[in-house]
Motif scaffolding. Structure first.
Motif, PDB file in Angstrom:
ATOM      1  N   TYR A  35     206.478  78.151  69.503  1.00 41.87           N
ATOM      2  CA  TYR A  35     206.620  76.890  70.218  1.00 41.87           C
ATOM      3  C   TYR A  35     205.487  75.959  69.792  1.00 41.87           C
ATOM      4  CZ  TYR A  35     209.763  79.050  73.703  1.00 41.87           C
ATOM      5  OH  TYR A  35     210.808  79.669  74.344  1.00 41.87           O
ATOM      6  N   LEU A  41     205.623  66.241  76.558  1.00 37.43           N
ATOM      7  CA  LEU A  41     206.851  66.817  75.978  1.00 37.43           C
ATOM      8  C   LEU A  41     207.019  68.285  76.338  1.00 37.43           C
ATOM      9  CD1 LEU A  41     206.720  65.226  72.412  1.00 37.43           C
ATOM     10  CD2 LEU A  41     208.118  64.515  74.365  1.00 37.43           C
ATOM     11  N   GLY A  42     205.972  68.914  76.807  1.00 42.39           N
ATOM     12  CA  GLY A  42     206.060  70.327  77.154  1.00 42.39           C
ATOM     13  C   GLY A  42     206.142  71.204  75.920  1.00 42.39           C
ATOM     14  N   LEU A  43     206.604  72.415  76.118  1.00 41.41           N
ATOM     15  CA  LEU A  43     206.767  73.358  75.017  1.00 41.41           C
ATOM     16  C   LEU A  43     208.156  73.194  74.407  1.00 41.41           C
ATOM     17  CD1 LEU A  43     204.615  74.889  76.977  1.00 41.41           C
ATOM     18  CD2 LEU A  43     205.201  76.842  75.546  1.00 41.41           C
ATOM     19  N   ARG A  44     208.183  73.109  73.082  1.00 43.79           N
ATOM     20  CA  ARG A  44     209.460  72.994  72.372  1.00 43.79           C
ATOM     21  C   ARG A  44     209.554  74.112  71.338  1.00 43.79           C
ATOM     22  NH1 ARG A  44     209.298  67.170  69.987  1.00 43.79           N
ATOM     23  NH2 ARG A  44     207.079  67.689  69.849  1.00 43.79           N
ATOM     24  N   LEU A  90     202.057  77.802  70.008  1.00 37.45           N
ATOM     25  CA  LEU A  90     202.039  79.008  70.836  1.00 37.45           C
ATOM     26  C   LEU A  90     203.082  79.991  70.337  1.00 37.45           C
ATOM     27  CD1 LEU A  90     201.747  77.100  74.164  1.00 37.45           C
ATOM     28  CD2 LEU A  90     200.198  78.931  73.538  1.00 37.45           C
ATOM     29  N   PHE A 104     202.718  85.356  75.972  1.00 33.02           N
ATOM     30  CA  PHE A 104     202.281  84.332  75.032  1.00 33.02           C
ATOM     31  C   PHE A 104     200.927  84.692  74.431  1.00 33.02           C
ATOM     32  CE2 PHE A 104     205.134  80.711  75.263  1.00 33.02           C
ATOM     33  CZ  PHE A 104     205.909  81.020  76.371  1.00 33.02           C
ATOM     34  N   GLY A 105     200.730  84.261  73.206  1.00 39.15           N
ATOM     35  CA  GLY A 105     199.405  84.267  72.613  1.00 39.15           C
ATOM     36  C   GLY A 105     198.587  83.112  73.175  1.00 39.15           C
TER      37      GLY A 105
ATOM     38  N   PHE B  34     212.254  80.448  86.202  1.00 36.94           N
ATOM     39  CA  PHE B  34     210.884  80.923  86.367  1.00 36.94           C
ATOM     40  C   PHE B  34     209.969  79.737  86.632  1.00 36.94           C
ATOM     41  CE2 PHE B  34     212.095  84.965  84.527  1.00 36.94           C
ATOM     42  CZ  PHE B  34     213.043  84.641  83.577  1.00 36.94           C
ATOM     43  N   TYR B  36     206.050  79.065  85.539  1.00 41.37           N
ATOM     44  CA  TYR B  36     204.885  79.510  84.792  1.00 41.37           C
ATOM     45  C   TYR B  36     203.704  78.645  85.205  1.00 41.37           C
ATOM     46  CZ  TYR B  36     207.087  82.657  81.360  1.00 41.37           C
ATOM     47  OH  TYR B  36     207.722  83.715  80.741  1.00 41.37           O
ATOM     48  N   GLN B  38     199.955  77.252  83.726  1.00 39.73           N
ATOM     49  CA  GLN B  38     199.137  77.115  82.525  1.00 39.73           C
ATOM     50  C   GLN B  38     197.825  76.465  82.889  1.00 39.73           C
ATOM     51  OE1 GLN B  38     200.795  74.737  79.310  1.00 39.73           O
ATOM     52  NE2 GLN B  38     199.655  75.887  77.786  1.00 39.73           N
ATOM     53  N   PRO B  44     200.598  79.703  78.680  1.00 44.16           N
ATOM     54  CA  PRO B  44     201.365  79.828  79.923  1.00 44.16           C
ATOM     55  C   PRO B  44     201.456  81.300  80.345  1.00 44.16           C
ATOM     56  CG  PRO B  44     202.596  78.607  78.260  1.00 44.16           C
ATOM     57  CD  PRO B  44     201.440  79.226  77.561  1.00 44.16           C
ATOM     58  N   LEU B  87     204.819  74.924  85.137  1.00 42.31           N
ATOM     59  CA  LEU B  87     205.937  74.708  84.219  1.00 42.31           C
ATOM     60  C   LEU B  87     207.204  75.333  84.791  1.00 42.31           C
ATOM     61  CD1 LEU B  87     204.003  75.817  81.011  1.00 42.31           C
ATOM     62  CD2 LEU B  87     204.543  73.482  81.629  1.00 42.31           C
ATOM     63  N   PHE B 101     211.573  74.864  78.557  1.00 37.73           N
ATOM     64  CA  PHE B 101     210.479  74.446  79.429  1.00 37.73           C
ATOM     65  C   PHE B 101     210.649  73.008  79.887  1.00 37.73           C
ATOM     66  CE2 PHE B 101     207.186  77.734  79.117  1.00 37.73           C
ATOM     67  CZ  PHE B 101     207.671  78.495  78.073  1.00 37.73           C
TER      68      PHE B 101
END
Lengths: 113, 111
Positions: A35, A41-44, A90, A104-105, B34, B36, B38, B44, B87, B101
């Protein structure tokens, strides 16, 4: 605990460089994901993989490619880095089957100058 | 239209306040939901799953309304340590189980 390790926390690269972002997980998870996260925009989702040598495009694959030669490692490649690829990247993994259990890393903040 | 939309932030609240976050999703085939959390400059982490009947975990209550395609998170008696971005996340089998997300809502709890 599942560990997802991203090789670099911070990275600065020049425009046009080829960039490799590495992700390794230690719990034999089948599924791995890349991602990017940008403000507002958040996570894409860029790319994901269900198994070794398998890859699927996510929502924003343009300008990226991936490699999964071994189950534990999922690499994101920027063939020719551009400034609009400056972002937080990510990696995540999860077991096969089901739709939960993501880990997640800690992320790689890439700056392209 | 984004697939998952959240309240714009930031939310600035005093300690002890109750705060509610809302989220809507557009894919009626979404099956799992869910929240999340962060923290700044961190990855997250799963806060809680959201079940159809609603569920509670200590000070946190999550609700799902499938008919309205709406998810909520209520935090009671907020603590300084609750300050983070929350999130909203949905997923479905017909999308291969990948997480979708929302853009996140920032919460800042002040003394």
């Amino acid at each position: 605990d599942v560990k997802v390790t991203q090789s670099s926390r911070y990275l600065v690269k020049r425009t046009g460089e080829k960039v490799f972002l590495e992700c390794v997980q230690d719990m034999d998870h089948e599924n791995m994901f890349w991602y990017r996260q940008d403000p507002g925009l958040g996570l894409r989702l860029i790319y994901f993989s269900y198994d070794v040598k398998m890859k699927e495009k996510g929502d924003i694959p343009e300008g990226y490619s991936v490699s999964r030669e071994k189950k534990e490692r999922f690499s994101l490649i920027l063939e020719s880095a551009s400034t609009n690829q400056t972002s937080m990247y990510l990696c995540a993994s999860k077991p096969g089957g089901g739709i939960d259990g993501y880990t997640f890393g800690s992320g790689t903040r890439l700056t392209v100058v | 239209r984004k697939e998952v939309e959240q309240d714009p932030g930031p939310f600035n609240v005093p300690e002890g306040a109750t705060v509610a976050f809302n989220c809507t999703y557009s894919n009626s085939a979404s099956q799992s939901f869910f929240w999340y959390r962060q923290d700044c400059r961190k990855e997250p982490k799963l806060l809680m799953s959201v079940y159809s009947s609603g569920n509670e975990d200590g000070r946190f209550t999550a609700q799902l309304n499938r008919a309205s395609q709406y998810i909520s998170l209520l935090i009671r008696d907020s603590k300084l340590s609750d300050s983070a971005t929350y999130l909203c996340v949905v997923t479905s089998y017909n999308q291969g189980g990948k997480l979708i997300f929302g853009q996140g809502t920032e919460l800042s709890v002040k003394p």
